[in-house]
Motif scaffolding. Structure first.
Motif, short mmCIF file in Angstrom:
data_model
loop_
_atom_site.label_atom_id
_atom_site.label_comp_id
_atom_site.label_asym_id
_atom_site.label_seq_id
_atom_site.Cartn_x
_atom_site.Cartn_y
_atom_site.Cartn_z
N ARG A 113 0.86 -1.19 0.00
CA ARG A 113 0.00 0.00 0.00
C ARG A 113 0.89 1.23 0.00
N GLN B 243 -8.69 1.69 -2.69
CA GLN B 243 -9.53 1.82 -1.49
C GLN B 243 -10.52 2.97 -1.65
N GLU C 268 -12.64 5.31 0.54
CA GLU C 268 -12.70 5.66 1.97
C GLU C 268 -12.96 7.14 2.19
N GLY D 119 -12.74 1.23 3.03
CA GLY D 119 -11.94 1.61 4.20
C GLY D 119 -12.82 2.34 5.21
N PRO D 120 -13.37 1.61 6.21
CA PRO D 120 -14.37 2.20 7.10
C PRO D 120 -13.85 3.29 8.03
N ALA D 121 -12.59 3.22 8.43
CA ALA D 121 -12.10 4.20 9.40
C ALA D 121 -11.97 5.58 8.74
N ASP D 122 -11.25 5.63 7.63
CA ASP D 122 -11.16 6.91 6.93
C ASP D 122 -12.52 7.40 6.45
N PRO E 11 -10.86 -3.04 7.55
CA PRO E 11 -10.48 -3.53 8.87
C PRO E 11 -11.58 -3.42 9.93
N TRP F 203 -10.14 -7.60 5.37
CA TRP F 203 -8.79 -7.41 5.93
C TRP F 203 -8.67 -8.05 7.30
C1 GLV Z 1 -8.54 1.60 6.07
O1 GLV Z 1 -7.62 2.05 5.48
C2 GLV Z 1 -9.52 2.41 6.72
O2 GLV Z 1 -9.34 3.65 6.71
O3 GLV Z 1 -10.48 1.86 7.26
#
Ligand code: GLV
Ligand code: MG
Length: 289
Positions: free
Chosen positions: A50, A113, A115, A139-142, A188, A214
């Motif tokens: 990445r 990704q 996100e 990408g759930p976090a971003d 993730p 992931w």
């Molecule tokens: C992964 O990169 C996220 O941002 O969930």
């Protein structure tokens, strides 16, 4: 971690230059990654790096350094925070030049990704942007940060929400990916020790049709492999449907027949084939009857 990764049972391994690497360590990380790609035995795993997103100052050096210095064992690059099709095309162009200059035999694939809100709006064009594209990833976090969702943990359920807060996002990415023949992967789950919650949450994208998810920790690999592999019961039933349908169409000259108490036809063959292919890839075979 780099040494252990190949033996953990994941189908794919990605080595990170992006958000898990301190800005002060970006140069060192490139060196570590090249050494690991060229020195370790990666077995059968798809091997990916990445790189940093195009809105940083690091992307071009990441791509040039990693692809010029790595052996052909490197399969793909992952591009994070993709917002437009042009970002995938820019990476494709750069890779084409590096491949020409170095005489690389195999093409480097791209994983993208999604996100950000803008990435989701443009996901259909992004998924069609390049024939190097193999996989689209959520990408759930971003994404939560981009949409200003009031959460502090990435990729987990929100019990206060009456439903699935990512249902629209999961579905939109899945449609764009499938319409373009891509693999579709869920990102993730950050509560590393909560394996039951991971199992439950992973079922959401598994049931919608995603290909995988992931893992951030070796313990997560086992749970995710379990969720995304058909059960023996599903596998056996798929094989039985295929056998019954083969007999119906090729011996009895019928297109739709009863299988137990349900009707099966050509669409049933297609559904069953998906289970068969997934199961066989995971090493399954029909149980002895
Ligand atoms: C992964 O990169 C996220 O941002 O969930
Ligand atoms: Mg991210």
């Amino acid at each position: 971690m780099l040494g252990k990764a190949p033996g953990l049972g994941a189908d794919m391994v990605f080595l990170d230059l992006e958000d898990s690497v301190s800005p002060l360590e970006k140069d060192n990380a490139r060196e570590n990654i090249v050494r690991a790609i060229n020195g370790n035995d990666w077995g059968e795993a798809v091997l990916c790096v990445r790189v940093n997103a195009w809105d940083t100052e690091w992307t071009y050096r990441d791509v040039i350094h990693i692809v010029e210095q790595s052996s052909e064992r490197l399969d793909e690059l992952m591009l994070p925070k993709v917002q437009t099709a042009g970002e995938v095309q820019a990476l494709d162009l750069l890779l084409t030049q590096i491949e020409k200059t170095t005489g690389r035999q195999s093409r480097v694939g791209i994983e993208a990704q999604i996100e950000t809100a803008r990435g989701l709006i443009n996901v259909e064009e992004i998924c069609a942007a390049s024939d190097r594209l193999e996989t689209i990833i959520f990408g759930p976090a971003d994404f939560a940060a981009s949409t200003e969702m009031p959460v502090l943990t990435g990729g987990v359920a929100i019990p206060e929400y009456p439903g699935d807060h990512f249902h629209y996002v999961f579905s939109k990415i899945l449609m764009a990916g499938r319409a373009n023949g891509l693999q579709v992967i869920d990102g993730p789950f950050l509560k590393i020790k909560e394996l039951d919650a991971l199992r439950e949450y992973s079922m959401r994208t598994r049931i919608l049709g995603y290909d995988g998810k992931w893992a951030l920790h070796p313990d997560q690999v086992r749970v995710i492999n379990e969720v995304f592999t058909p059960t023996q019961e599903q596998f056996d039933r798929a094989v039985d449907i295929l056998d019954a349908y083969e007999k119906a169409t090729m011996e009895d000259r019928r297109g739709a027949v009863m299988f137990g108490d349900e009707m099966i036809d050509e669409a049933s063959r297609k559904m069953a084939t998906k289970f068969l292919v997934r199961g066989e890839r995971a090493g399954m075979s029909r149980s002895a009857s």
